[in-house]
Scaffold this motif. Sequence first.
Motif, PDB file in Angstrom:
ATOM      1  N   ASP A 258       0.820  -1.212   0.000  1.00 32.28           N
ATOM      2  CA  ASP A 258       0.000   0.000   0.000  1.00 32.28           C
ATOM      3  C   ASP A 258       0.857   1.266   0.000  1.00 32.28           C
ATOM      4  OD1 ASP A 258      -2.174  -1.603  -0.040  1.00 32.28           O
ATOM      5  OD2 ASP A 258      -2.979  -1.007   1.906  1.00 32.28           O
ATOM      6  N   GLU A 272      -6.911   6.346  -1.800  1.00 33.22           N
ATOM      7  CA  GLU A 272      -7.988   6.004  -0.877  1.00 33.22           C
ATOM      8  C   GLU A 272      -7.747   4.641  -0.230  1.00 33.22           C
ATOM      9  OE1 GLU A 272     -11.528   6.007  -3.167  1.00 33.22           O
ATOM     10  OE2 GLU A 272     -11.298   8.065  -3.878  1.00 33.22           O
ATOM     11  N   LEU A 273      -8.176   4.508   1.016  1.00 32.91           N
ATOM     12  CA  LEU A 273      -8.172   3.214   1.692  1.00 32.91           C
ATOM     13  C   LEU A 273      -9.582   2.647   1.612  1.00 32.91           C
ATOM     14  CD1 LEU A 273      -5.945   3.892   4.828  1.00 32.91           C
ATOM     15  CD2 LEU A 273      -5.517   2.163   3.073  1.00 32.91           C
ATOM     16  N   VAL A 274      -9.733   1.546   0.890  1.00 33.92           N
ATOM     17  CA  VAL A 274     -11.045   0.929   0.676  1.00 33.92           C
ATOM     18  C   VAL A 274     -11.095  -0.397   1.421  1.00 33.92           C
ATOM     19  CG1 VAL A 274     -12.647   0.017  -1.048  1.00 33.92           C
ATOM     20  CG2 VAL A 274     -11.260   2.036  -1.576  1.00 33.92           C
ATOM     21  N   GLU A 275     -12.202  -0.627   2.126  1.00 40.06           N
ATOM     22  CA  GLU A 275     -12.337  -1.862   2.905  1.00 40.06           C
ATOM     23  C   GLU A 275     -12.890  -2.991   2.054  1.00 40.06           C
ATOM     24  OE1 GLU A 275     -13.620  -2.195   7.272  1.00 40.06           O
ATOM     25  OE2 GLU A 275     -15.443  -2.788   6.182  1.00 40.06           O
ATOM     26  N   ASP A 276     -12.222  -4.135   2.091  1.00 43.88           N
ATOM     27  CA  ASP A 276     -12.747  -5.330   1.439  1.00 43.88           C
ATOM     28  C   ASP A 276     -13.860  -5.902   2.318  1.00 43.88           C
ATOM     29  OD1 ASP A 276     -12.539  -7.649  -0.518  1.00 43.88           O
ATOM     30  OD2 ASP A 276     -12.221  -8.674   1.395  1.00 43.88           O
ATOM     31  N   LYS A 280     -12.500  -7.509   5.696  1.00 44.99           N
ATOM     32  CA  LYS A 280     -12.596  -6.327   6.568  1.00 44.99           C
ATOM     33  C   LYS A 280     -11.257  -5.594   6.694  1.00 44.99           C
ATOM     34  CE  LYS A 280     -16.880  -7.345   7.358  1.00 44.99           C
ATOM     35  NZ  LYS A 280     -17.944  -6.610   6.636  1.00 44.99           N
ATOM     36  N   THR A 281     -10.363  -5.817   5.736  1.00 43.51           N
ATOM     37  CA  THR A 281      -9.084  -5.109   5.716  1.00 43.51           C
ATOM     38  C   THR A 281      -9.146  -3.979   4.699  1.00 43.51           C
ATOM     39  OG1 THR A 281      -8.276  -6.757   4.126  1.00 43.51           O
ATOM     40  CG2 THR A 281      -7.716  -7.090   6.447  1.00 43.51           C
ATOM     41  N   LYS A 282      -8.355  -2.908   4.923  1.00 45.42           N
ATOM     42  CA  LYS A 282      -8.375  -1.744   4.042  1.00 45.42           C
ATOM     43  C   LYS A 282      -7.153  -1.741   3.128  1.00 45.42           C
ATOM     44  CE  LYS A 282     -11.202   1.203   7.001  1.00 45.42           C
ATOM     45  NZ  LYS A 282     -11.327   2.511   7.691  1.00 45.42           N
ATOM     46  N   HIS A 283      -7.374  -1.285   1.884  1.00 47.86           N
ATOM     47  CA  HIS A 283      -6.325  -1.381   0.868  1.00 47.86           C
ATOM     48  C   HIS A 283      -6.319  -0.170  -0.051  1.00 47.86           C
ATOM     49  CE1 HIS A 283      -5.899  -5.679   1.872  1.00 47.86           C
ATOM     50  NE2 HIS A 283      -7.215  -5.638   2.014  1.00 47.86           N
ATOM     51  N   ARG A 284      -5.121   0.171  -0.544  1.00 50.54           N
ATOM     52  CA  ARG A 284      -4.981   1.177  -1.597  1.00 50.54           C
ATOM     53  C   ARG A 284      -4.927   0.467  -2.945  1.00 50.54           C
ATOM     54  NH1 ARG A 284      -4.101   6.078   0.616  1.00 50.54           N
ATOM     55  NH2 ARG A 284      -3.177   6.149   2.717  1.00 50.54           N
ATOM     56  N   TYR A 286      -7.432  -0.595  -4.563  1.00 50.21           N
ATOM     57  CA  TYR A 286      -8.386  -1.717  -4.510  1.00 50.21           C
ATOM     58  C   TYR A 286      -9.247  -1.763  -5.770  1.00 50.21           C
ATOM     59  CZ  TYR A 286     -11.990  -4.826  -2.553  1.00 50.21           C
ATOM     60  OH  TYR A 286     -12.861  -5.871  -2.320  1.00 50.21           O
TER      61      TYR A 286
END
Length: 391
Positions: A258, A272-276, A280-284, A286
């Motif tokens: 990330d 942006e940090l988007v949650e899967d 329930k983890t956040k990723h750039r 995504y």
Amino acid sequence: MELFMSKIRIAVSVFLVLLLNGAYAQNTNKRLLNLKDNNVVKVGKNIITLDELDKTFNEMNNLASVYGKNITKKEVLDLMVDDYIIKDRIKEEKLVLDESMYNQELNMMKYQYSMMKQEKNPNFQFDEAEFKKYIEQEGKLNYVDFEDKIKQKVLVKQFLYKQAGPKLQELARKTFESSREFPVSIPNQQGGVDTFNSLKEIYDQNEESFIQPSMVVLKHIYFRTIDQAGPMNAADKSAIKSRAEDALKLLKAGGDFDTICLRFSDDPTAKELVEDPDTKTKHRGYIGPFPISGKMAKATREKYGDVIYSALSSLQKGKMTDIVESQYGYHIFYAVNKKDKSFVAYEEAKSQIVQQLKSFEEQTVVQNTYLDLIKDLRKKTDINYFMKEYE
């Protein structure tokens, strides 16, 4: 679900044609009122000219693939006449615009625009200014007029829902649990209808619709090699490839995906940090689920090519690819998750089936209300044809 979405797409496409032609009609009616040999029909105080009819006819026949057949000039004229009739009737109602319905319609237009752009560029990001520019260039009307046309469409919708109120209230009470609410008929892809006697029968006979294909859930670092003018030249592309190689070296040395995505990626999602929803983890960077089995996988393979499909279908959770090239640039993909093929159980699918049935029946009720209303209004409206072949 696809069945009902296709109906929405048809409605939007037809509306756009009539909407754009409406702007032309406003500009030409006054100028051509006295050229009687060019007039086709008078609807109340409104004149439809041959030029307007020809323009709308040509535009609507560009949608032949949507209709499944070519539409005749007489059918187009009937639609134009109906459009004037219903607008005059709505003026009498003095309805107050429902802002939420207006925003919904406008967002649907923006969604259609985005889908069209993403067909050409999967990394397309919606931009309000570009959308307005597109409307003004393609529609040949300013954006304020475009908004006014959508407001008119919403008022028509409000009026029809008001007229269909009792039947829609009856539909809302349906649960489709009782045999008394069956049989139901649903249009099929062949242009006919399929009849069902229970929700379970719908489920059993449409089993493929309730299969979740195998998927790999992705994020990526993207290096753009195409812009508004087209593909970049060889020197610029080589420099971008070097940037991708630098990023890959950092990743292989143990760098955080990330962090490197934020530093290198040309995709706006890197910011942006988007949650899967599953992990329930956040990723750039995504992207989300990428089908790797079934009909959806075939479509994505045709869209992105064999190289990317092969790299992603074999990618395991927590692993990344080397640099992969697409027609849009270079990518380094990372598998956030991997999901096996699964079936949606009947009990879980039941509410979805009911929702689709209600959606279809609602459209049918409103459509029949419109047809009955037009039939009645035509009897009460002064319609004079100047060209007998169109009567």
